[in-house]
Design a protein around this motif. Sequence first.
Motif, mmCIF file in Angstrom:
data_model
loop_
_atom_site.group_PDB
_atom_site.id
_atom_site.type_symbol
_atom_site.label_atom_id
_atom_site.label_comp_id
_atom_site.label_asym_id
_atom_site.label_seq_id
_atom_site.Cartn_x
_atom_site.Cartn_y
_atom_site.Cartn_z
ATOM 1 N N GLN A 81 -17.009 1.543 28.706
ATOM 2 C CA GLN A 81 -15.997 0.544 28.323
ATOM 3 C C GLN A 81 -15.187 0.201 29.551
ATOM 4 O O GLN A 81 -14.870 1.074 30.361
ATOM 5 C CB GLN A 81 -15.097 1.143 27.237
ATOM 6 C CG GLN A 81 -13.966 0.250 26.760
ATOM 7 C CD GLN A 81 -13.199 0.900 25.619
ATOM 8 O OE1 GLN A 81 -13.744 1.174 24.566
ATOM 9 N NE2 GLN A 81 -11.911 1.152 25.841
ATOM 10 N N GLY A 82 -14.831 -1.086 29.726
ATOM 11 C CA GLY A 82 -14.034 -1.493 30.870
ATOM 12 C C GLY A 82 -14.884 -1.714 32.108
ATOM 13 O O GLY A 82 -16.081 -2.032 32.025
ATOM 14 N N SER A 83 -14.278 -1.471 33.281
ATOM 15 C CA SER A 83 -15.003 -1.676 34.535
ATOM 16 C C SER A 83 -14.317 -0.935 35.674
ATOM 17 O O SER A 83 -13.110 -0.654 35.618
ATOM 18 C CB SER A 83 -15.114 -3.177 34.870
ATOM 19 O OG SER A 83 -13.818 -3.745 35.010
ATOM 20 N N VAL A 84 -15.103 -0.621 36.707
ATOM 21 C CA VAL A 84 -14.579 0.047 37.900
ATOM 22 C C VAL A 84 -15.218 -0.590 39.125
ATOM 23 O O VAL A 84 -16.269 -1.258 39.039
ATOM 24 C CB VAL A 84 -14.881 1.558 37.903
ATOM 25 C CG1 VAL A 84 -14.245 2.250 36.695
ATOM 26 C CG2 VAL A 84 -16.378 1.828 37.949
ATOM 27 N N ARG A 85 -14.607 -0.384 40.276
ATOM 28 C CA ARG A 85 -15.213 -0.754 41.549
ATOM 29 C C ARG A 85 -15.415 0.514 42.355
ATOM 30 O O ARG A 85 -14.486 1.289 42.567
ATOM 31 C CB ARG A 85 -14.349 -1.742 42.322
ATOM 32 C CG ARG A 85 -15.020 -2.217 43.623
ATOM 33 C CD ARG A 85 -14.305 -3.391 44.268
ATOM 34 N NE ARG A 85 -12.961 -3.027 44.718
ATOM 35 C CZ ARG A 85 -11.839 -3.534 44.216
ATOM 36 N NH1 ARG A 85 -11.898 -4.419 43.218
ATOM 37 N NH2 ARG A 85 -10.661 -3.164 44.678
ATOM 38 N N VAL A 86 -16.649 0.737 42.793
ATOM 39 C CA VAL A 86 -17.002 1.933 43.551
ATOM 40 C C VAL A 86 -17.330 1.518 44.976
ATOM 41 O O VAL A 86 -18.153 0.615 45.199
ATOM 42 C CB VAL A 86 -18.210 2.664 42.922
ATOM 43 C CG1 VAL A 86 -18.472 3.972 43.653
ATOM 44 C CG2 VAL A 86 -17.966 2.920 41.437
ATOM 45 N N SER A 87 -16.689 2.182 45.933
ATOM 46 C CA SER A 87 -16.955 1.912 47.351
ATOM 47 C C SER A 87 -17.828 3.026 47.911
ATOM 48 O O SER A 87 -17.454 4.207 47.854
ATOM 49 C CB SER A 87 -15.644 1.828 48.137
ATOM 50 O OG SER A 87 -14.860 0.743 47.673
ATOM 51 N N VAL A 88 -19.002 2.638 48.432
ATOM 52 C CA VAL A 88 -19.950 3.603 48.985
ATOM 53 C C VAL A 88 -20.425 3.093 50.342
ATOM 54 O O VAL A 88 -21.030 2.014 50.430
ATOM 55 C CB VAL A 88 -21.166 3.802 48.047
ATOM 56 C CG1 VAL A 88 -22.084 4.892 48.604
ATOM 57 C CG2 VAL A 88 -20.729 4.143 46.640
ATOM 58 N N LYS A 89 -20.116 3.840 51.406
ATOM 59 C CA LYS A 89 -20.545 3.483 52.758
ATOM 60 C C LYS A 89 -20.150 2.060 53.124
ATOM 61 O O LYS A 89 -20.941 1.288 53.685
ATOM 62 C CB LYS A 89 -22.060 3.662 52.899
ATOM 63 C CG LYS A 89 -22.505 5.111 52.895
ATOM 64 C CD LYS A 89 -24.013 5.214 53.171
ATOM 65 C CE LYS A 89 -24.436 6.644 53.337
ATOM 66 N NZ LYS A 89 -25.891 6.778 53.647
ATOM 67 N N GLY A 90 -18.927 1.672 52.778
ATOM 68 C CA GLY A 90 -18.416 0.368 53.135
ATOM 69 C C GLY A 90 -18.847 -0.762 52.239
ATOM 70 O O GLY A 90 -18.465 -1.917 52.450
ATOM 71 N N LYS A 91 -19.651 -0.479 51.215
ATOM 72 C CA LYS A 91 -20.098 -1.514 50.294
ATOM 73 C C LYS A 91 -19.473 -1.274 48.930
ATOM 74 O O LYS A 91 -19.407 -0.136 48.459
ATOM 75 C CB LYS A 91 -21.629 -1.499 50.168
ATOM 76 C CG LYS A 91 -22.173 -2.622 49.282
ATOM 77 C CD LYS A 91 -23.693 -2.645 49.278
ATOM 78 C CE LYS A 91 -24.215 -3.770 48.400
ATOM 79 N NZ LYS A 91 -25.706 -3.847 48.410
ATOM 80 N N ASP A 92 -18.992 -2.351 48.285
ATOM 81 C CA ASP A 92 -18.356 -2.253 46.976
ATOM 82 C C ASP A 92 -19.328 -2.629 45.875
ATOM 83 O O ASP A 92 -20.064 -3.627 45.980
ATOM 84 C CB ASP A 92 -17.135 -3.181 46.905
ATOM 85 C CG ASP A 92 -15.979 -2.693 47.763
ATOM 86 O OD1 ASP A 92 -16.004 -1.511 48.145
ATOM 87 O OD2 ASP A 92 -15.077 -3.495 48.035
ATOM 88 N N TYR A 93 -19.309 -1.832 44.792
ATOM 89 C CA TYR A 93 -20.132 -2.088 43.616
ATOM 90 C C TYR A 93 -19.203 -2.206 42.405
ATOM 91 O O TYR A 93 -18.435 -1.278 42.124
ATOM 92 C CB TYR A 93 -21.104 -0.941 43.363
ATOM 93 C CG TYR A 93 -22.095 -0.696 44.475
ATOM 94 C CD1 TYR A 93 -23.374 -1.233 44.432
ATOM 95 C CD2 TYR A 93 -21.742 0.091 45.571
ATOM 96 C CE1 TYR A 93 -24.292 -0.992 45.448
ATOM 97 C CE2 TYR A 93 -22.649 0.334 46.596
ATOM 98 C CZ TYR A 93 -23.911 -0.206 46.524
ATOM 99 O OH TYR A 93 -24.817 0.022 47.539
ATOM 100 N N THR A 94 -19.241 -3.330 41.716
ATOM 101 C CA THR A 94 -18.492 -3.493 40.478
ATOM 102 C C THR A 94 -19.394 -3.089 39.314
ATOM 103 O O THR A 94 -20.454 -3.692 39.115
ATOM 104 C CB THR A 94 -18.006 -4.934 40.301
ATOM 105 O OG1 THR A 94 -17.128 -5.265 41.385
ATOM 106 C CG2 THR A 94 -17.255 -5.089 38.984
#
Length: 471
Positions: free
Chosen positions: A82-95
């Motif tokens: 439910q909802g959403s997050v933004r994950v930063s991995v090695k300088g790249k963002d994933y929504t």
Amino acid sequence: MRRIIIAALAATVLSTPLVGQEITEVQKIDFKDNTNWEQMAPGIQRKYVYGAQGMIAQFKMDKGATVPLHQHLNEQITYIAQGSVRVSVKGKDYTIKSGETLIIPANIPHSFICLEDNTIDIDFFSPPRKDWIDGTASYFKGPSSTHPALEEVAALDVRPGNVAVAKNGRIFSSIHPLGSTNYQLVEIVASKAIPYPNAAMQKNNAATSQNTFDAILGITIDQKNRLWVSDMGLNLGRTRLYAIDISSNKIVEQIELPASVAPKGTFAQEIVIDTKNNWAYLADIANPGIIAINLSTKKARRFSGHSSLQAEDLDMVIDGKTIHFGGQPARVAIDPLTLSSDGETLFFGAMNGTKWYALPARLLRQERDDNTIGKAIKIVGEKPISDGAFTDKKGNHYFTDLQHHAITRLSADGENSILVKATEKLLWPDNVYIADDGYAYISANQLNSTPAFTGGKDEGKAPFYIYKFKL
């Protein structure tokens, strides 16, 4: 991938032993209930279960909540329910939005930020997060994730029951009657247990006597610096209450409760004293109720029959094993009992319970009927499955968390947090006592290894400990 997540959840919920421990029992755990949440940081709550090879965690997050940059040796599969997050991995963002999954390999630095209120994040880790289990994770900077160190106060060859600390720093402990019938009450002096107030008052494995202690468990220090103890009289068949002047080490009060209020079999193991109004209150788990005693008149009454005093239908699972008592899954009723600093509010809950209740003490002092008292009971917050509790002068409530080897706090404003967690040390934390020196004192007695719980031999291993940590 969603099927993988669901399968992992089912497998992990069914078993929660320590890392590396062989799975020997199927365990069904209600992971969807609204209990056992740990406040990790502002806007982030977490709970988890784990097996020998994997761990499943559920997070509730508010918009803007962040998990700082960190890494771990565990492979991580994140599923946003439910909802959403933004994950930063090695300088790249994933929504990552509701219904989507992200797989993070082991030893890869990453961070999270929550994008919506009421976000639900389910994470699977393999192997289990040992840094969570032993409380060593430190990537959050707040006090809820930086646990203070436990300091050893005493290592005993018998099980401590409850511990209490006087204003001058003297430390007293009952000896749990499920573990020993030699000493019943001791003072901790230079890390040693010394019979208190003297050896003559101890049972010393002899036959029950009116002139000696029988089965002491609940102890506390009142505002006049007197030590009060409740003797359940498990063998004598009489419940007695003692007050000891610790300046003279003399018993100054002895009250025997009438059988009409405390019949044989009463297990009144918790005691609180209202010095201002001169009343005492006991919690009886055998016939679930609260016993109120007017210390001026010595008259006592019992409040019982209310649902808040009963155990919830909730299994106690410790290190992957459902705890039994008397041959059945434990269902222990009212146990923790505390009193507000002004003496006006009693707080209580069942050991096998998740609710922390409040009751106006004046209704007991006024001898109001049970129906009136029952209607006045309110829920003030959630608590873990716990054997002990303490309420401080600011209205914060501290609990022993039996399932997670921890001490938790329910703040006066309703926030839950874990103060300290020690999987290998807090083996059945029986009680917690907040002393004037700013330390929390804890007895850890492996009570679930006694024959009353195992149904067979004593599986406990000495030493048994009293610890403290700085608040």
